[in-house]
Write a protein that holds these residues in place. Structure first.
Motif, PDB file in Angstrom:
ATOM      1  N   GLU A   9     -14.112 -72.080  -8.678  1.00 39.71           N
ATOM      2  CA  GLU A   9     -14.610 -71.361  -9.856  1.00 39.71           C
ATOM      3  C   GLU A   9     -15.626 -72.215 -10.619  1.00 39.71           C
ATOM      4  O   GLU A   9     -16.676 -71.713 -11.043  1.00 39.71           O
ATOM      5  N   ASN A  10     -15.343 -73.507 -10.777  1.00 43.92           N
ATOM      6  CA  ASN A  10     -16.271 -74.388 -11.465  1.00 43.92           C
ATOM      7  C   ASN A  10     -17.547 -74.603 -10.664  1.00 43.92           C
ATOM      8  O   ASN A  10     -18.634 -74.687 -11.232  1.00 43.92           O
ATOM      9  N   VAL A  11     -17.422 -74.692  -9.351  1.00 39.81           N
ATOM     10  CA  VAL A  11     -18.603 -74.816  -8.492  1.00 39.81           C
ATOM     11  C   VAL A  11     -19.502 -73.603  -8.713  1.00 39.81           C
ATOM     12  O   VAL A  11     -20.711 -73.736  -8.933  1.00 39.81           O
ATOM     13  N   GLU A  12     -18.916 -72.416  -8.668  1.00 34.97           N
ATOM     14  CA  GLU A  12     -19.699 -71.200  -8.832  1.00 34.97           C
ATOM     15  C   GLU A  12     -20.314 -71.114 -10.227  1.00 34.97           C
ATOM     16  O   GLU A  12     -21.468 -70.710 -10.378  1.00 34.97           O
ATOM     17  N   TYR A  13     -19.569 -71.546 -11.241  1.00 34.84           N
ATOM     18  CA  TYR A  13     -20.098 -71.566 -12.606  1.00 34.84           C
ATOM     19  C   TYR A  13     -21.331 -72.473 -12.691  1.00 34.84           C
ATOM     20  O   TYR A  13     -22.358 -72.097 -13.265  1.00 34.84           O
ATOM     21  N   MET A  14     -21.243 -73.670 -12.119  1.00 31.39           N
ATOM     22  CA  MET A  14     -22.353 -74.621 -12.183  1.00 31.39           C
ATOM     23  C   MET A  14     -23.573 -74.104 -11.442  1.00 31.39           C
ATOM     24  O   MET A  14     -24.703 -74.213 -11.931  1.00 31.39           O
ATOM     25  N   ILE A  15     -23.354 -73.513 -10.263  1.00 31.82           N
ATOM     26  CA  ILE A  15     -24.479 -72.979  -9.488  1.00 31.82           C
ATOM     27  C   ILE A  15     -25.165 -71.868 -10.273  1.00 31.82           C
ATOM     28  O   ILE A  15     -26.407 -71.826 -10.359  1.00 31.82           O
ATOM     29  N   GLU A  16     -24.391 -70.967 -10.855  1.00 29.41           N
ATOM     30  CA  GLU A  16     -24.982 -69.879 -11.647  1.00 29.41           C
ATOM     31  C   GLU A  16     -25.741 -70.437 -12.848  1.00 29.41           C
ATOM     32  O   GLU A  16     -26.834 -69.959 -13.178  1.00 29.41           O
ATOM     33  N   ALA A  17     -25.197 -71.451 -13.498  1.00 29.49           N
ATOM     34  CA  ALA A  17     -25.871 -72.058 -14.655  1.00 29.49           C
ATOM     35  C   ALA A  17     -27.186 -72.714 -14.238  1.00 29.49           C
ATOM     36  O   ALA A  17     -28.198 -72.592 -14.937  1.00 29.49           O
ATOM     37  N   ILE A  18     -27.171 -73.391 -13.111  1.00 28.47           N
ATOM     38  CA  ILE A  18     -28.392 -74.026 -12.598  1.00 28.47           C
ATOM     39  C   ILE A  18     -29.431 -72.953 -12.287  1.00 28.47           C
ATOM     40  O   ILE A  18     -30.595 -73.067 -12.672  1.00 28.47           O
ATOM     41  N   LYS A  19     -29.019 -71.903 -11.591  1.00 22.78           N
ATOM     42  CA  LYS A  19     -29.951 -70.826 -11.254  1.00 22.78           C
ATOM     43  C   LYS A  19     -30.548 -70.203 -12.512  1.00 22.78           C
ATOM     44  O   LYS A  19     -31.751 -69.950 -12.569  1.00 22.78           O
ATOM     45  N   ASN A  20     -29.729 -69.968 -13.529  1.00 22.67           N
ATOM     46  CA  ASN A  20     -30.225 -69.392 -14.778  1.00 22.67           C
ATOM     47  C   ASN A  20     -31.202 -70.327 -15.478  1.00 22.67           C
ATOM     48  O   ASN A  20     -32.226 -69.891 -15.982  1.00 22.67           O
ATOM     49  N   LYS A  21     -30.874 -71.606 -15.506  1.00 26.16           N
ATOM     50  CA  LYS A  21     -31.734 -72.589 -16.170  1.00 26.16           C
ATOM     51  C   LYS A  21     -33.082 -72.683 -15.468  1.00 26.16           C
ATOM     52  O   LYS A  21     -34.117 -72.794 -16.103  1.00 26.16           O
ATOM     53  N   LEU A  22     -33.061 -72.615 -14.155  1.00 23.31           N
ATOM     54  CA  LEU A  22     -34.297 -72.733 -13.384  1.00 23.31           C
ATOM     55  C   LEU A  22     -35.049 -71.413 -13.297  1.00 23.31           C
ATOM     56  O   LEU A  22     -36.192 -71.386 -12.856  1.00 23.31           O
ATOM     57  N   ARG A  23     -34.380 -70.336 -13.701  1.00 26.77           N
ATOM     58  CA  ARG A  23     -34.959 -68.989 -13.578  1.00 26.77           C
ATOM     59  C   ARG A  23     -35.475 -68.782 -12.153  1.00 26.77           C
ATOM     60  O   ARG A  23     -36.618 -68.421 -11.928  1.00 26.77           O
TER      61      ARG A  23
END
Length: 73
Positions: A9-23
């Protein structure tokens, strides 16, 4: 979110956050579920770097996308 816990769950949270930050335009192609908790420390390191920056250059975005590609599966 308690990122000290090495969970999928934390892995997926971090990946989604990275993707959002990088747009990331290719974000849809990079499914968070494709990343394994076994690579948690590496993903966390990328997450920390990305989140610590206010803006990322195009070359930094490309480097992060490349690293995420290496960490998948």
């Amino acid at each position: 979110m308690d990122l000290t816990q090495k969970t999928q769950e934390n892995v997926e949270y971090m990946i989604e956050a990275i993707k959002n930050k990088l747009r990331m335009a290719t974000g849809a192609a990079m499914q968070a579920s494709a990343f394994s908790v076994e690579r948690y420390d590496d993903i966390y390191e990328v997450y920390e770097i990305v989140m610590s920056k206010e803006r990322l250059s195009i070359s930094e975005v490309e480097a992060v996308a490349s690293e995420l590609g290496n960490l998948r599966g």
